[in-house]
Every structure is written in C-alpha cells, then in structure tokens.
Design a protein around this motif. Sequence first.
Motif, PDB file in Angstrom:
ATOM      1  N   SER A 305       5.004  14.498  -8.916  1.00  9.47           N
ATOM      2  CA  SER A 305       6.346  13.946  -9.108  1.00  9.47           C
ATOM      3  C   SER A 305       7.238  14.275  -7.922  1.00  9.47           C
ATOM      4  N   CYS A 306       8.252  13.442  -7.774  1.00  9.14           N
ATOM      5  CA  CYS A 306       9.279  13.623  -6.747  1.00  9.14           C
ATOM      6  C   CYS A 306      10.624  13.386  -7.417  1.00  9.14           C
ATOM      7  N   SER A 307      11.436  14.446  -7.532  1.00  9.27           N
ATOM      8  CA  SER A 307      12.772  14.337  -8.114  1.00  9.27           C
ATOM      9  C   SER A 307      13.807  14.392  -7.002  1.00  9.27           C
ATOM     10  N   VAL A 308      14.772  13.491  -7.050  1.00 12.07           N
ATOM     11  CA  VAL A 308      15.799  13.401  -6.009  1.00 12.07           C
ATOM     12  C   VAL A 308      17.174  13.500  -6.655  1.00 12.07           C
ATOM     13  N   ASP A 309      17.956  14.468  -6.221  1.00  9.31           N
ATOM     14  CA  ASP A 309      19.359  14.572  -6.639  1.00  9.31           C
ATOM     15  C   ASP A 309      20.185  13.723  -5.679  1.00  9.31           C
ATOM     16  N   ILE A 310      20.385  12.462  -6.050  1.00  9.80           N
ATOM     17  CA  ILE A 310      21.094  11.547  -5.154  1.00  9.80           C
ATOM     18  C   ILE A 310      22.473  12.104  -4.846  1.00  9.80           C
ATOM     19  N   ALA A 311      22.797  12.140  -3.571  1.00 14.50           N
ATOM     20  CA  ALA A 311      24.015  12.811  -3.118  1.00 14.50           C
ATOM     21  C   ALA A 311      25.266  12.102  -3.618  1.00 14.50           C
ATOM     22  N   SER A 312      26.335  12.868  -3.691  1.00 16.75           N
ATOM     23  CA  SER A 312      27.664  12.362  -4.022  1.00 16.75           C
ATOM     24  C   SER A 312      28.629  12.920  -3.007  1.00 16.75           C
ATOM     25  N   ARG A 313      29.175  12.071  -2.184  1.00 14.20           N
ATOM     26  CA  ARG A 313      30.130  12.512  -1.173  1.00 14.20           C
ATOM     27  C   ARG A 313      31.383  11.651  -1.248  1.00 14.20           C
ATOM     28  N   PHE A 314      32.498  12.287  -0.955  1.00 12.99           N
ATOM     29  CA  PHE A 314      33.780  11.608  -1.079  1.00 12.99           C
ATOM     30  C   PHE A 314      33.824  10.386  -0.178  1.00 12.99           C
ATOM     31  N   LEU A 315      34.255   9.258  -0.768  1.00 15.44           N
ATOM     32  CA  LEU A 315      34.394   7.975  -0.067  1.00 15.44           C
ATOM     33  C   LEU A 315      33.061   7.396   0.383  1.00 15.44           C
ATOM     34  N   ARG A 316      31.950   7.876  -0.190  1.00 14.32           N
ATOM     35  CA  ARG A 316      30.637   7.319   0.122  1.00 14.32           C
ATOM     36  C   ARG A 316      29.855   7.107  -1.169  1.00 14.32           C
ATOM     37  N   LEU A 317      29.120   6.007  -1.221  1.00 16.44           N
ATOM     38  CA  LEU A 317      28.296   5.700  -2.380  1.00 16.44           C
ATOM     39  C   LEU A 317      26.854   5.563  -1.909  1.00 16.44           C
ATOM     40  N   TYR A 318      25.967   6.386  -2.471  1.00 17.57           N
ATOM     41  CA  TYR A 318      24.552   6.356  -2.108  1.00 17.57           C
ATOM     42  C   TYR A 318      23.741   5.735  -3.240  1.00 17.57           C
ATOM     43  N   THR A 319      22.890   4.782  -2.878  1.00 16.54           N
ATOM     44  CA  THR A 319      22.100   4.044  -3.864  1.00 16.54           C
ATOM     45  C   THR A 319      20.673   3.901  -3.370  1.00 16.54           C
ATOM     46  N   THR A 320      19.713   4.019  -4.291  1.00 19.48           N
ATOM     47  CA  THR A 320      18.328   3.715  -3.956  1.00 19.48           C
ATOM     48  C   THR A 320      17.866   2.505  -4.753  1.00 19.48           C
ATOM     49  N   THR A 321      17.137   1.633  -4.097  1.00 15.28           N
ATOM     50  CA  THR A 321      16.645   0.411  -4.738  1.00 15.28           C
ATOM     51  C   THR A 321      15.137   0.431  -4.941  1.00 15.28           C
ATOM     52  N   ALA A 322      14.441   1.385  -4.306  1.00 12.39           N
ATOM     53  CA  ALA A 322      12.982   1.470  -4.455  1.00 12.39           C
ATOM     54  C   ALA A 322      12.524   2.887  -4.140  1.00 12.39           C
ATOM     55  N   VAL A 323      11.527   3.353  -4.885  1.00 13.78           N
ATOM     56  CA  VAL A 323      10.923   4.662  -4.655  1.00 13.78           C
ATOM     57  C   VAL A 323       9.413   4.473  -4.552  1.00 13.78           C
ATOM     58  N   HIS A 324       8.814   5.078  -3.531  1.00 15.27           N
ATOM     59  CA  HIS A 324       7.360   5.020  -3.334  1.00 15.27           C
ATOM     60  C   HIS A 324       6.818   6.440  -3.293  1.00 15.27           C
ATOM     61  N   LEU A 325       5.712   6.650  -3.958  1.00 15.47           N
ATOM     62  CA  LEU A 325       5.146   7.991  -4.061  1.00 15.47           C
ATOM     63  C   LEU A 325       3.644   7.918  -3.827  1.00 15.47           C
ATOM     64  N   TYR A 326       3.174   8.688  -2.849  1.00 12.88           N
ATOM     65  CA  TYR A 326       1.731   8.797  -2.587  1.00 12.88           C
ATOM     66  C   TYR A 326       1.271  10.158  -3.070  1.00 12.88           C
ATOM     67  N   ALA A 327       0.214  10.169  -3.898  1.00 12.01           N
ATOM     68  CA  ALA A 327      -0.353  11.425  -4.398  1.00 12.01           C
ATOM     69  C   ALA A 327      -1.851  11.216  -4.590  1.00 12.01           C
ATOM     70  N   SER A 328      -2.638  11.931  -3.791  1.00 10.50           N
ATOM     71  CA  SER A 328      -4.088  11.723  -3.835  1.00 10.50           C
ATOM     72  C   SER A 328      -4.806  12.945  -3.287  1.00 10.50           C
ATOM     73  N   TYR A 329      -6.050  13.121  -3.759  1.00  7.89           N
ATOM     74  CA  TYR A 329      -6.917  14.136  -3.151  1.00  7.89           C
ATOM     75  C   TYR A 329      -7.425  13.654  -1.800  1.00  7.89           C
ATOM     76  N   SER A 330      -7.282  12.362  -1.548  1.00  6.62           N
ATOM     77  CA  SER A 330      -7.721  11.780  -0.273  1.00  6.62           C
ATOM     78  C   SER A 330      -6.553  11.714   0.699  1.00  6.62           C
ATOM     79  N   PRO A 331      -6.792  11.899   1.991  1.00  4.46           N
ATOM     80  CA  PRO A 331      -5.709  11.859   2.981  1.00  4.46           C
ATOM     81  C   PRO A 331      -5.009  10.504   3.019  1.00  4.46           C
ATOM     82  N   LEU A 332      -3.762  10.526   3.418  1.00  2.00           N
ATOM     83  CA  LEU A 332      -2.964   9.318   3.582  1.00  2.00           C
ATOM     84  C   LEU A 332      -3.547   8.479   4.711  1.00  2.00           C
ATOM     85  N   THR A 333      -3.722   7.167   4.462  1.00  2.00           N
ATOM     86  CA  THR A 333      -4.267   6.282   5.492  1.00  2.00           C
ATOM     87  C   THR A 333      -3.286   5.190   5.886  1.00  2.00           C
ATOM     88  N   SER A 334      -2.320   4.877   5.011  1.00  2.00           N
ATOM     89  CA  SER A 334      -1.347   3.829   5.301  1.00  2.00           C
ATOM     90  C   SER A 334       0.036   4.451   5.435  1.00  2.00           C
TER      91      SER A 334
END
Length: 389
Positions: A305-334
Amino acid sequence: MSAAVASMPSRPSPLLLAPLLAALLLVCVPSSSAFSRRLLQSTCDLTCSRLESCITATCSVVDAGSKLVTLDVSGCKGDYVSWVCCASASCTPRACNSNTVGMRFANTTCNEAYGVSYVVPRAFVMMPIHLHDGRLVGNRTCTNGDNGWGPGQCCAGGSGNCGAISNVCDLTLDLSRFGPSPPLTCKDDTAFAQPGALDPSTTPYTGTSVPGYVPGQSNSAVTFTWQPLTTISKNARWGGFFTVPSPPVSGGSPVTYTTAPPARGNEPPVFACAGCAGNDKNNGHSFGGVTLSVTTYNSSYSIASCSVDIASRFLRLYTTTAVHLYASYSPLTSTAPGQWKPQPAVGPGSLPLSGPTRLTAWVPVQGGSRPANAATVHLACHLATYECV
C-alpha cells in the motif's frame, strides 16, 4: 574631617517619611479593582460589527460545481485570532494559515488563525462563521458544552473576559461583496514517492535508505532502499522505486513492514515529490507525506500500500486524479506508471481527491508465490497531480 561632616544636612528619619509616602500612594495609585477594569477595557477592543469590515475574502473557481473561498482575518487586530470556523456542512476545509506550524483543522476550525480556506458549492453565497479571540466582545452563547453549530454551541471554546455573553462572534459573510470568482490557475504534474533525505547532487545518491518498522515496535526492523528509475535500462526520466525485504510468513498471522515511524516527526521520511526533475525536490514541491507498507498474509498472498497525506497550503489547492502502484517480487521493467498492473484500489471515496485528506492505494504483490529465500518486494508509488492557485 569632623567639620565637614558636621556641615552636611541630616537625613530624615524613615519613621517621619512613612505617613507622607502613604498619602502619596493613596492619591496617585488607583485601587487594584479599578486598575483591572481599565486594563480589561483597553484590551476588549474588537466587536462583531468591526469583524464584518475587517475580514476579507477571495473566491476562485475550482470546477463547474465548486469554488475555493479564502478568508483573511489578520487585519482585524494585525495578528492571528484564537480560532475561526465555517459553521456550515457545505464548507470542506482546505488550508489553515496558522501561527502554529503544521496546524491542522479540528473539523472546520482553524486555531491561531491568520486566514483559512474552504471549498464550497458555487451557489454558496452566505457563509456563516464563528470567530473567537480574547479581545473580542462576542454575541454568541456557548452554554452547550458540545462543540458545534446548533443552539448554544460554538465551534470551539469561547470563554474569556470580554463582553457579557462570550468571546465568540456569530456572523454571516456575504461572499458576493468580494467580487466575482476568477478561475484558479492550475498546473498539472507527476509525483513519485521518494525519501525526504534524498540528495541527488552526489554520485551515487545519498539519503536513499528509509527505516522500516513492524507496527507497534520502536526499533527499525528492515530498510526501504530507494533507487532512481535511471537504473532501468534505456531510461532517462526522473522518479524512483523502493526495494524492501518481504515480511516473513508467520504461522498464519500477518506481518507488516512500514515506513511509518513509531513517533511522528515534523517531516515525513517519505514524501510525494511533484515536478521534481532530476529527483531534486528543489525543482518541485511536496504533494504530501507518504507511508509505504507491505503485509505478508501467507506464502501466496501479500498486500502493498501507499498512503498519501495530500498537502494543504494556504491559497493552494492540491488534487490527484490518478494513482499508480507497482508491487512485485520481480524487478520493475517499465517506467510508464500507466502500464503498471493491476490498477490499485483507492480510498476513501473515488478520484479525484483534494487536500487536506489521506488517500490509500493498495494492490496484491505480484510475481507469484513469495520466494522462499531472500524475498524482496519492489515498490513504486506515482500520482498524477494538480497544483491550483
């Protein structure tokens, strides 16, 4: 010598001066009660009617259905106020500009506030607020012990010495007074989880190790080791991934390794670095703190799992539209996050998600059954992000 001494005037006896001093004190020094009343009167200089003119607001369009309202309360006394809140369920807290670094909302209340921002519906024009300060002559009764917006309730504590009711003002801001809502300016970016201590100016990089813990234990059990994507053949893009020993199989009881430290510090050991070309955080910004975890349930089933505490800063709005997570016993290839399979489950709610909030993405660890020897999990967390101002 004796003649000189004899010519000096004699010093008055303290016993003779005592009545005179007492008389002077009675004339020149006010009673303690009178002095206290004047001191209180001199500091109770804020009124609810004054707040209506000293609070300013700006409104910015977020999307077709909502807008960002930012209140500035610092002009009311040239400093922060004790607390301010939006007294409506239509207000979603976004940023608390506080005198205390790292201050978070308590429901919709921002403590020691210079300013505060909320996302509200586009049609929301009349904003009810409560504001408390020690110098404020209030108009709202806070006799009900529970915090809230109902009769006899205030968003937080309202005690003080000013006024006969409380030190809390209940007022409604007409947002239409502050002009039309200009659109936000948004920049899209990409963010990868990386160590907070990473230094890309060295060869090889330093600060790539993050302690891993078994929840509930104070000593580090393993190390999450970060590597840049450039270690993957024919890749030149920035970003990176972690490797961590797989938690052991333990007689049917799940075992977890996590980057979450036993005691939370000011800076997270892992964060989502957005727009950080060259893996240099100075080239981008923090999208929020990250917690990476791997849990082994048995030899054929593990979850990452990957948990993200999306930041909150004055006069700024942070938004995520997509999350990708790689988790494998095999090495990353892409190095293309959109090609990582499977797509993670994300919660709470659905994307897009804006700060301040915590999202968690999780996937089963791929690569078949857990290897019997030297099992290692390769883990990468990527987000598509927007920063709007």
